[in-house]
Scaffold this motif. Structure first.
Motif, PDB file in Angstrom:
ATOM      1  N   VAL A  78       0.889  -1.157   0.000  1.00  0.00           N
ATOM      2  CA  VAL A  78       0.000   0.000   0.000  1.00  0.00           C
ATOM      3  C   VAL A  78       0.927   1.205   0.000  1.00  0.00           C
ATOM      4  O   VAL A  78       1.489   1.557   1.036  1.00  0.00           O
ATOM      5  CB  VAL A  78      -0.940   0.004   1.228  1.00  0.00           C
ATOM      6  N   GLY A  79       1.106   1.784  -1.172  1.00  0.00           N
ATOM      7  CA  GLY A  79       2.106   2.836  -1.315  1.00  0.00           C
ATOM      8  C   GLY A  79       3.472   2.206  -1.108  1.00  0.00           C
ATOM      9  O   GLY A  79       3.823   1.228  -1.747  1.00  0.00           O
ATOM     10  N   ALA A  80       4.235   2.738  -0.165  1.00  0.00           N
ATOM     11  CA  ALA A  80       5.569   2.198   0.128  1.00  0.00           C
ATOM     12  C   ALA A  80       5.534   1.178   1.268  1.00  0.00           C
ATOM     13  O   ALA A  80       6.565   0.628   1.645  1.00  0.00           O
ATOM     14  CB  ALA A  80       6.500   3.343   0.488  1.00  0.00           C
ATOM     15  N   HIS A  81       4.356   0.924   1.834  1.00  0.00           N
ATOM     16  CA  HIS A  81       4.242   0.071   3.014  1.00  0.00           C
ATOM     17  C   HIS A  81       3.711  -1.313   2.669  1.00  0.00           C
ATOM     18  O   HIS A  81       2.863  -1.461   1.792  1.00  0.00           O
ATOM     19  CB  HIS A  81       3.324   0.722   4.051  1.00  0.00           C
TER      20      HIS A  81
END
Length: 148
Positions: free
Chosen positions: A108-111
């Motif tokens: 999720v995005g960079a996570h």
């Protein structure tokens, strides 16, 4: 969220817990229904899901024995740190498990996000593997006469 029962319980607290767990066990083992349990407190009724009553029973049982109790809740989807905490490993180790495909995840995005169900499946599989390996080692030690 983490809820902790105080580390130091008085003998009085332990006695109350023991009495309460006995009563709850008679309620939960006496019926097969999954219906909520209704408690009367100072003229007010409260309907409690049976699974919550079973959890309360376990908490009181531990308290009655003077043990510390900690309850932790997790979301269905968790961060790598939450998953690492649940498995009691470091976050870098968990990331390696994710990157090697041992536990599925999504970005999720960079996570990275991990499903609680997937973490539990991994934990159960790991425990079974460890148990089989320990049983095998114990059999081999017995066959070799090592006194185990």
């Amino acid at each position: 969220m983490v809820i902790s029962i105080p580390k130091k319980l008085t003998e009085k607290d332990q006695k109350f817990a023991k009495d309460a767990v006995g009563t709850l066990k008679s309620i939960t083992t006496g019926t097969k229904t999954q219906a909520p349990v209704i408690f009367q407190v100072e003229g007010n009724s409260i309907s409690v899901p049976r699974k919550a009553v079973l959890l309360l029973e376990k908490v009181l049982d531990e308290m009655a024995d003077g043990r510390t109790v900690q309850i932790t809740s997790f979301s269905k989807e968790m961060s790598t740190q939450e998953a690492a905490d649940l498995l009691m490993v470091s976050r870098p180790h968990l990331v390696k498990l994710l990157e090697t495909g041992k536990i599925p995840y999504k970005k999720v995005g960079a996570h990275r996000r991990v499903l609680l169900e997937d973490v539990r499946k991994y934990d159960i599989t790991l425990r079974k593997t460890r148990r089989k390996t320990l049983d095998k080692l114990a059999r081999e030690a017995q066959e070799m006469g090592l006194g185990y």
